[in-house]
Design a protein around this motif. Structure first.
Motif, PDB file in Angstrom:
ATOM      1  N   MET A  79       0.866  -1.193   0.136  1.00  0.00           N
ATOM      2  CA  MET A  79      -0.032   0.027  -0.013  1.00  0.00           C
ATOM      3  C   MET A  79       0.901   1.364  -0.151  1.00  0.00           C
ATOM      4  SD  MET A  79      -3.063  -0.989  -0.128  1.00  0.00           S
ATOM      5  CE  MET A  79      -2.400  -2.537  -1.308  1.00  0.00           C
ATOM      6  N   GLN A  80       1.942   1.308   0.621  1.00  0.00           N
ATOM      7  CA  GLN A  80       2.932   2.454   0.828  1.00  0.00           C
ATOM      8  C   GLN A  80       3.536   2.554  -0.543  1.00  0.00           C
ATOM      9  OE1 GLN A  80       4.305   4.867   2.814  1.00  0.00           O
ATOM     10  NE2 GLN A  80       4.140   4.108   4.827  1.00  0.00           N
ATOM     11  N   ASP A  81       3.826   1.440  -1.287  1.00  0.00           N
ATOM     12  CA  ASP A  81       4.071   1.633  -2.748  1.00  0.00           C
ATOM     13  C   ASP A  81       3.357   2.169  -3.718  1.00  0.00           C
ATOM     14  OD1 ASP A  81       6.804   0.653  -1.643  1.00  0.00           O
ATOM     15  OD2 ASP A  81       6.340  -1.350  -2.660  1.00  0.00           O
ATOM     16  N   LEU A  82       1.959   1.659  -3.507  1.00  0.00           N
ATOM     17  CA  LEU A  82       0.939   1.943  -4.636  1.00  0.00           C
ATOM     18  C   LEU A  82       0.535   3.556  -3.942  1.00  0.00           C
ATOM     19  CD1 LEU A  82      -1.172   0.849  -6.216  1.00  0.00           C
ATOM     20  CD2 LEU A  82      -2.723   0.758  -4.217  1.00  0.00           C
ATOM     21  N   ALA A  83       0.888   4.227  -3.306  1.00  0.00           N
ATOM     22  CA  ALA A  83       0.674   5.595  -2.851  1.00  0.00           C
ATOM     23  C   ALA A  83       2.054   6.474  -3.449  1.00  0.00           C
ATOM     24  CB  ALA A  83       0.112   5.774  -1.434  1.00  0.00           C
ATOM     25  N   TYR A  84       3.045   5.872  -3.465  1.00  0.00           N
ATOM     26  CA  TYR A  84       4.282   6.408  -3.531  1.00  0.00           C
ATOM     27  C   TYR A  84       4.174   7.122  -5.076  1.00  0.00           C
ATOM     28  CZ  TYR A  84       9.452   6.989  -3.281  1.00  0.00           C
ATOM     29  OH  TYR A  84      10.830   7.380  -3.324  1.00  0.00           O
ATOM     30  N   ARG A  85       3.520   8.412  -5.025  1.00  0.00           N
ATOM     31  CA  ARG A  85       3.532   9.088  -6.317  1.00  0.00           C
ATOM     32  C   ARG A  85       3.495  10.386  -6.041  1.00  0.00           C
ATOM     33  NH1 ARG A  85       0.947   6.302  -9.888  1.00  0.00           N
ATOM     34  NH2 ARG A  85       0.143   8.357 -10.726  1.00  0.00           N
ATOM     35  N   TRP A  86       4.301  11.108  -7.079  1.00  0.00           N
ATOM     36  CA  TRP A  86       4.539  12.713  -7.077  1.00  0.00           C
ATOM     37  C   TRP A  86       3.211  13.541  -6.784  1.00  0.00           C
ATOM     38  CZ3 TRP A  86       9.097  14.340  -5.717  1.00  0.00           C
ATOM     39  CH2 TRP A  86      10.057  13.731  -6.218  1.00  0.00           C
ATOM     40  N   PRO A  87       2.157  13.285  -7.379  1.00  0.00           N
ATOM     41  CA  PRO A  87       1.014  14.064  -7.218  1.00  0.00           C
ATOM     42  C   PRO A  87       0.638  14.035  -5.672  1.00  0.00           C
ATOM     43  CG  PRO A  87       0.822  13.088  -9.177  1.00  0.00           C
ATOM     44  CD  PRO A  87       1.969  12.449  -8.491  1.00  0.00           C
ATOM     45  N   LEU A  88       0.518  12.965  -5.058  1.00  0.00           N
ATOM     46  CA  LEU A  88       0.126  12.785  -3.457  1.00  0.00           C
ATOM     47  C   LEU A  88       1.135  13.432  -2.723  1.00  0.00           C
ATOM     48  CD1 LEU A  88      -2.089  11.430  -2.017  1.00  0.00           C
ATOM     49  CD2 LEU A  88      -0.808   9.148  -1.768  1.00  0.00           C
ATOM     50  N   ARG A  89       2.362  13.208  -3.060  1.00  0.00           N
ATOM     51  CA  ARG A  89       3.464  13.857  -2.369  1.00  0.00           C
ATOM     52  C   ARG A  89       3.223  15.313  -2.352  1.00  0.00           C
ATOM     53  NH1 ARG A  89       9.698  12.308  -1.341  1.00  0.00           N
ATOM     54  NH2 ARG A  89      10.373  14.242  -0.377  1.00  0.00           N
ATOM     55  N   ASN A  90       3.076  15.786  -3.464  1.00  0.00           N
ATOM     56  CA  ASN A  90       2.970  17.478  -3.571  1.00  0.00           C
ATOM     57  C   ASN A  90       1.653  17.488  -2.908  1.00  0.00           C
ATOM     58  OD1 ASN A  90       5.184  17.557  -5.123  1.00  0.00           O
ATOM     59  ND2 ASN A  90       4.314  17.712  -7.078  1.00  0.00           N
ATOM     60  N   ALA A  91       0.590  16.726  -2.842  1.00  0.00           N
ATOM     61  CA  ALA A  91      -0.621  17.252  -2.092  1.00  0.00           C
ATOM     62  C   ALA A  91      -0.252  17.035  -0.447  1.00  0.00           C
ATOM     63  CB  ALA A  91      -1.578  16.227  -2.373  1.00  0.00           C
ATOM     64  N   ALA A  92       0.712  16.167  -0.099  1.00  0.00           N
ATOM     65  CA  ALA A  92       0.885  16.052   1.403  1.00  0.00           C
ATOM     66  C   ALA A  92       1.565  17.476   1.658  1.00  0.00           C
ATOM     67  CB  ALA A  92       1.798  14.781   1.391  1.00  0.00           C
TER      68      ALA A  92
ATOM     69  N   ALA B  13      -5.766   7.921  -6.662  1.00  0.00           N
ATOM     70  CA  ALA B  13      -6.197   8.281  -7.882  1.00  0.00           C
ATOM     71  C   ALA B  13      -6.583   9.742  -8.274  1.00  0.00           C
ATOM     72  CB  ALA B  13      -7.620   7.579  -8.318  1.00  0.00           C
ATOM     73  N   ASP B  14      -6.882  10.337  -7.177  1.00  0.00           N
ATOM     74  CA  ASP B  14      -7.062  11.986  -7.315  1.00  0.00           C
ATOM     75  C   ASP B  14      -6.492  12.582  -5.905  1.00  0.00           C
ATOM     76  OD1 ASP B  14      -7.975  14.514  -7.891  1.00  0.00           O
ATOM     77  OD2 ASP B  14     -10.004  13.979  -7.590  1.00  0.00           O
ATOM     78  N   PRO B  15      -5.243  13.004  -5.724  1.00  0.00           N
ATOM     79  CA  PRO B  15      -4.863  13.357  -4.405  1.00  0.00           C
ATOM     80  C   PRO B  15      -5.787  14.795  -4.209  1.00  0.00           C
ATOM     81  CG  PRO B  15      -2.953  12.996  -5.637  1.00  0.00           C
ATOM     82  CD  PRO B  15      -4.202  12.826  -6.649  1.00  0.00           C
ATOM     83  N   ASP B  16      -6.249  15.548  -4.945  1.00  0.00           N
ATOM     84  CA  ASP B  16      -6.961  16.703  -4.476  1.00  0.00           C
ATOM     85  C   ASP B  16      -8.400  16.318  -4.068  1.00  0.00           C
ATOM     86  OD1 ASP B  16      -7.118  19.710  -4.684  1.00  0.00           O
ATOM     87  OD2 ASP B  16      -8.766  19.467  -6.397  1.00  0.00           O
ATOM     88  N   SER B  17      -8.814  15.020  -4.231  1.00  0.00           N
ATOM     89  CA  SER B  17     -10.028  14.580  -3.260  1.00  0.00           C
ATOM     90  C   SER B  17      -9.919  14.660  -1.837  1.00  0.00           C
ATOM     91  CB  SER B  17     -10.368  13.165  -3.720  1.00  0.00           C
ATOM     92  OG  SER B  17      -9.146  12.331  -3.186  1.00  0.00           O
ATOM     93  N   LEU B  18      -8.736  14.992  -1.266  1.00  0.00           N
ATOM     94  CA  LEU B  18      -8.428  14.875   0.106  1.00  0.00           C
ATOM     95  C   LEU B  18      -8.975  16.297   0.567  1.00  0.00           C
ATOM     96  CD1 LEU B  18      -4.620  13.752   0.151  1.00  0.00           C
ATOM     97  CD2 LEU B  18      -6.579  12.553   1.020  1.00  0.00           C
TER      98      LEU B  18
END
Length: 197
Positions: free
Chosen positions: A61-74, A106-111
């Protein structure tokens, strides 16, 4: 590795912990955050081989979420996000449950829809990242086995065949460039870049 813990079982354990935590399930803001201890207790109900399987899926799951868009959202949400911070953010994101996690990958902006994120944007209070979640399985293993020294060795062997990413996937951009960030994360940008009147 064939065990009684598959991805569905893994998420069911997370959801059971969330149900027990009740209204404290969505915010890792201390003090007295109960969720990790609840989760550790539930993992402790598993056999040692199943605890290792649980931790292996945690890594997936960590690997699945290892994405630039999500990191930038974080980075936007938490006011900065280094490598360790992003590990903690993804761990905390898992604790928000399968639906939130899947949508955010899938869509970090959904946070921006999450009450804790809205509160963080408006008041600066609240938190998603959770370092302690990364140690829940090891602590559970120690409770069951009476020792934790063998955990890392057994886990390393169980994960040997995994093809783990060495860098985040997806499109990266400079979060400091406000126009780019607004383009990629419009709802989060409205929360964190636009001052309240």
């Amino acid at each position: 590795m064939v065990t009684g813990v598959d991805v569905d079982t893994w998420w069911n354990i997370i959801e059971r912990a969330r149900a027990i935590a009740g209204d404290r399930a969505d915010d890792r803001d201390p003090p007295d955050d109960p969720l990790v201890e609840i989760l550790t207790g539930l993992i402790s109900e598993l056999e040692p081989v199943e605890i290792i399987a649980f931790e292996r899926i945690f890594a997936q799951m960590q690997d699945l979420a290892y994405r630039w868009p999500l990191r930038n959202a974080a980075q936007l949400i938490e006011g900065g996000c280094g490598d360790d911070g992003f590990i903690d953010f993804r761990a905390g994101l898992m604790l928000l449950g399968r639906a939130v996690f899947t949508r955010a990958v899938a869509d970090p902006d959904s946070l921006a829809e999450l009450p804790v994120v809205v509160r963080m944007g408006r008041t600066g209070e609240g938190w998603i990242g959770c370092e302690d979640a990364s140690y829940a399985a090891k602590r559970a293993y120690e409770r069951v086995q009476g020792e934790s020294e063998s955990f890392d060795e057994v886990l390393t062997a169980a994960m040997a065949a995994m093809d783990r990413p060495d860098r985040p996937a997806g499109e990266d951009w400079n979060v400091e460039e406000e126009e780019e960030t607004r383009k990629h994360l419009p709802r989060l940008s409205a929360l964190f870049l636009d001052p309240e009147d």
